[in-house]
Design a protein around this motif. Structure first.
Motif, PDB file in Angstrom:
ATOM      1  N   GLU A  79      15.367  24.480  56.790  1.00 15.85           N
ATOM      2  CA  GLU A  79      14.651  24.726  55.532  1.00 15.85           C
ATOM      3  C   GLU A  79      14.488  23.439  54.731  1.00 15.85           C
ATOM      4  OE1 GLU A  79      14.906  27.695  51.623  1.00 15.85           O
ATOM      5  OE2 GLU A  79      16.554  27.602  53.045  1.00 15.85           O
ATOM      6  N   VAL A  80      15.547  22.639  54.692  1.00 16.24           N
ATOM      7  CA  VAL A  80      15.466  21.345  54.008  1.00 16.24           C
ATOM      8  C   VAL A  80      14.400  20.474  54.662  1.00 16.24           C
ATOM      9  CG1 VAL A  80      16.702  19.177  53.586  1.00 16.24           C
ATOM     10  CG2 VAL A  80      17.832  21.359  53.139  1.00 16.24           C
ATOM     11  N   GLU A  81      14.413  20.431  55.977  1.00 13.26           N
ATOM     12  CA  GLU A  81      13.425  19.625  56.713  1.00 13.26           C
ATOM     13  C   GLU A  81      12.001  20.094  56.433  1.00 13.26           C
ATOM     14  OE1 GLU A  81      14.446  17.466  60.708  1.00 13.26           O
ATOM     15  OE2 GLU A  81      14.851  19.611  60.899  1.00 13.26           O
ATOM     16  N   GLU A  82      11.816  21.385  56.369  1.00 14.19           N
ATOM     17  CA  GLU A  82      10.485  21.937  56.132  1.00 14.19           C
ATOM     18  C   GLU A  82       9.922  21.461  54.793  1.00 14.19           C
ATOM     19  OE1 GLU A  82       8.370  26.329  55.532  1.00 14.19           O
ATOM     20  OE2 GLU A  82      10.349  26.169  56.461  1.00 14.19           O
ATOM     21  N   TRP A 119       9.372  20.253  45.338  1.00 15.29           N
ATOM     22  CA  TRP A 119      10.596  19.536  44.967  1.00 15.29           C
ATOM     23  C   TRP A 119      11.666  20.507  44.468  1.00 15.29           C
ATOM     24  CZ3 TRP A 119      12.781  18.036  40.000  1.00 15.29           C
ATOM     25  CH2 TRP A 119      13.794  17.074  40.099  1.00 15.29           C
ATOM     26  N   ASN A 120      11.265  21.507  43.686  1.00 20.94           N
ATOM     27  CA  ASN A 120      12.199  22.533  43.219  1.00 20.94           C
ATOM     28  C   ASN A 120      12.715  23.379  44.387  1.00 20.94           C
ATOM     29  OD1 ASN A 120      12.070  21.852  40.478  1.00 20.94           O
ATOM     30  ND2 ASN A 120      10.226  23.092  40.164  1.00 20.94           N
ATOM     31  N   CYS A 121      11.835  23.669  45.335  1.00 22.74           N
ATOM     32  CA  CYS A 121      12.257  24.422  46.527  1.00 22.74           C
ATOM     33  C   CYS A 121      13.262  23.622  47.354  1.00 22.74           C
ATOM     34  CB  CYS A 121      11.046  24.775  47.391  1.00 22.74           C
ATOM     35  SG  CYS A 121       9.940  26.009  46.666  1.00 22.74           S
ATOM     36  N   LEU A 122      13.068  22.324  47.407  1.00 25.04           N
ATOM     37  CA  LEU A 122      14.003  21.461  48.119  1.00 25.04           C
ATOM     38  C   LEU A 122      15.381  21.516  47.467  1.00 25.04           C
ATOM     39  CD1 LEU A 122      14.680  19.308  50.241  1.00 25.04           C
ATOM     40  CD2 LEU A 122      13.808  17.577  48.633  1.00 25.04           C
ATOM     41  N   TYR A 123      15.411  21.559  46.150  1.00 26.28           N
ATOM     42  CA  TYR A 123      16.681  21.656  45.427  1.00 26.28           C
ATOM     43  C   TYR A 123      17.412  22.959  45.794  1.00 26.28           C
ATOM     44  CZ  TYR A 123      19.927  22.424  41.558  1.00 26.28           C
ATOM     45  OH  TYR A 123      21.051  22.695  40.814  1.00 26.28           O
ATOM     46  N   GLN A 124      16.676  24.063  45.840  1.00 31.70           N
ATOM     47  CA  GLN A 124      17.271  25.345  46.201  1.00 31.70           C
ATOM     48  C   GLN A 124      17.744  25.345  47.666  1.00 31.70           C
ATOM     49  OE1 GLN A 124      17.967  27.724  44.079  1.00 31.70           O
ATOM     50  NE2 GLN A 124      16.987  26.612  42.393  1.00 31.70           N
ATOM     51  N   ALA A 125      16.979  24.692  48.524  1.00 26.14           N
ATOM     52  CA  ALA A 125      17.362  24.606  49.930  1.00 26.14           C
ATOM     53  C   ALA A 125      18.646  23.799  50.095  1.00 26.14           C
ATOM     54  CB  ALA A 125      16.238  23.970  50.749  1.00 26.14           C
ATOM     55  N   ARG A 126      18.814  22.785  49.278  1.00 31.75           N
ATOM     56  CA  ARG A 126      20.047  21.998  49.328  1.00 31.75           C
ATOM     57  C   ARG A 126      21.247  22.822  48.890  1.00 31.75           C
ATOM     58  NH1 ARG A 126      20.290  16.294  46.772  1.00 31.75           N
ATOM     59  NH2 ARG A 126      22.266  16.488  47.913  1.00 31.75           N
ATOM     60  N   ARG A 127      21.059  23.687  47.921  1.00 35.58           N
ATOM     61  CA  ARG A 127      22.135  24.586  47.495  1.00 35.58           C
ATOM     62  C   ARG A 127      22.513  25.548  48.629  1.00 35.58           C
ATOM     63  NH1 ARG A 127      23.754  25.408  42.423  1.00 35.58           N
ATOM     64  NH2 ARG A 127      24.031  27.650  42.844  1.00 35.58           N
ATOM     65  N   SER A 128      21.511  26.040  49.339  1.00 37.98           N
ATOM     66  CA  SER A 128      21.768  26.928  50.472  1.00 37.98           C
ATOM     67  C   SER A 128      22.527  26.186  51.583  1.00 37.98           C
ATOM     68  CB  SER A 128      20.454  27.481  51.032  1.00 37.98           C
ATOM     69  OG  SER A 128      19.799  28.285  50.079  1.00 37.98           O
ATOM     70  N   LEU A 196      13.533   6.917  53.528  1.00 36.90           N
ATOM     71  CA  LEU A 196      14.568   7.943  53.433  1.00 36.90           C
ATOM     72  C   LEU A 196      14.244   9.160  54.300  1.00 36.90           C
ATOM     73  CD1 LEU A 196      15.238   7.761  49.593  1.00 36.90           C
ATOM     74  CD2 LEU A 196      16.829   7.081  51.407  1.00 36.90           C
ATOM     75  N   HIS A 197      12.971   9.534  54.313  1.00 33.54           N
ATOM     76  CA  HIS A 197      12.554  10.662  55.141  1.00 33.54           C
ATOM     77  C   HIS A 197      12.827  10.384  56.619  1.00 33.54           C
ATOM     78  CE1 HIS A 197       9.714  13.148  57.461  1.00 33.54           C
ATOM     79  NE2 HIS A 197       9.913  14.051  56.516  1.00 33.54           N
ATOM     80  N   LYS A 198      12.562   9.178  57.050  1.00 32.43           N
ATOM     81  CA  LYS A 198      12.802   8.791  58.440  1.00 32.43           C
ATOM     82  C   LYS A 198      14.290   8.834  58.772  1.00 32.43           C
ATOM     83  CE  LYS A 198      11.936   5.072  61.776  1.00 32.43           C
ATOM     84  NZ  LYS A 198      11.347   3.716  61.971  1.00 32.43           N
ATOM     85  N   GLU A 199      15.120   8.351  57.839  1.00 32.02           N
ATOM     86  CA  GLU A 199      16.568   8.347  58.059  1.00 32.02           C
ATOM     87  C   GLU A 199      17.116   9.772  58.168  1.00 32.02           C
ATOM     88  OE1 GLU A 199      18.228   6.120  54.870  1.00 32.02           O
ATOM     89  OE2 GLU A 199      17.315   4.218  55.472  1.00 32.02           O
ATOM     90  N   ILE A 200      16.662  10.650  57.287  1.00 32.00           N
ATOM     91  CA  ILE A 200      17.122  12.036  57.318  1.00 32.00           C
ATOM     92  C   ILE A 200      16.664  12.724  58.605  1.00 32.00           C
ATOM     93  CG2 ILE A 200      16.922  14.294  56.198  1.00 32.00           C
ATOM     94  CD1 ILE A 200      16.696  12.829  53.526  1.00 32.00           C
ATOM     95  N   HIS A 201      15.443  12.440  58.997  1.00 30.57           N
ATOM     96  CA  HIS A 201      14.900  13.047  60.224  1.00 30.57           C
ATOM     97  C   HIS A 201      15.728  12.628  61.437  1.00 30.57           C
ATOM     98  CE1 HIS A 201      11.950  14.855  62.867  1.00 30.57           C
ATOM     99  NE2 HIS A 201      11.869  13.726  63.542  1.00 30.57           N
TER     100      HIS A 201
END
Length: 220
Positions: A79-82, A119-128, A196-201
């Protein structure tokens, strides 16, 4: 499971003790019919079998719940990746770069609004992701040692990318309102987002290469 086996053994010992005592004092039971004894033994072994079956089922259910907790953790990362991919897609269409068509002000404003929502959805995904990681321990599941470090590194990178996104979204708003006066700042933060996106991927794709079993360790 081990408690169930122990209790089953105790019941067997109790039955053996009863039988031994009965043979030593057989006169006491001279009136007892063999059919009654057979019924008693069938009842006893039926109870023991049911007890053993229950603990087998309980052990299997715990394993199933443990695997579900691990799958939930993987789903949280997906979900975070998406959301990160969606941010990248939108930034690639609004940030200035060679070959990128300049959009009109209305389209850009709608895109920025969408970026803020993602961006807000990403925040919620991080909480999950945090919750699913915390629940692993409850189900006696832990990440393999190398993936523990990856989890820490990914969270640090997500902290950084959240800051970059917040700044970049604000810069893009001023970018379309001021006729691209802050273009250099937008390009600079977009490049940082890409890094940063590349590093996380790279971190998240490691689990695809290693497989499910290598990612987790399941307790007994």
């Amino acid at each position: 499971m081990k408690y169930g086996i122990g209790l089953f053994a105790a019941l067997c010992l109790l039955a053996i003790g009863f039988y031994t005592g009965a043979t030593e004092h057989k006169n006491i039971f001279s009136e007892v019919k063999w059919t009654d004894i057979g019924t008693l033994l069938v009842t006893f072994f039926g109870f023991a079998f049911g007890f053993f079956t229950y603990f087998q089922w309980l052990n299997g259910k715990r394993k199933e719940d443990a695997y579900l907790a691990a799958k939930k953790y993987i789903a949280s990362i997906d979900e975070v990746e998406e959301h990160l991919h969606e941010l990248l897609f939108q930034y690639n269409h609004i940030c200035p770069a060679p070959g990128v068509v300049v959009e009109n002000k209305y389209v850009s404003a709608k895109r920025i609004e969408h970026l803020n929502n993602v961006w807000n959805c990403l925040y919620q995904a991080r909480r999950s992701l945090y919750k699913s990681h915390r629940e692993l321990g409850f189900w006696n599941v832990r990440l393999a040692d190398s993936f523990v470090e990856d989890y820490k590194a990914m969270n640090k990178q997500l902290d950084n990318i959240s800051v970059v996104c917040s700044v970049l979204n604000n810069q893009l708003f001023h970018f379309i309102e001021s006729n691209m006066e802050n273009m250099n700042d937008v390009i600079q933060h977009k490049n940082r987002f890409d890094e940063l996106h590349k590093e996380i991927h790279q971190v998240t794709q490691k689990r695809m290469q290693c497989g499910f079993k290598a990612t987790f360790s399941f307790g007994q």
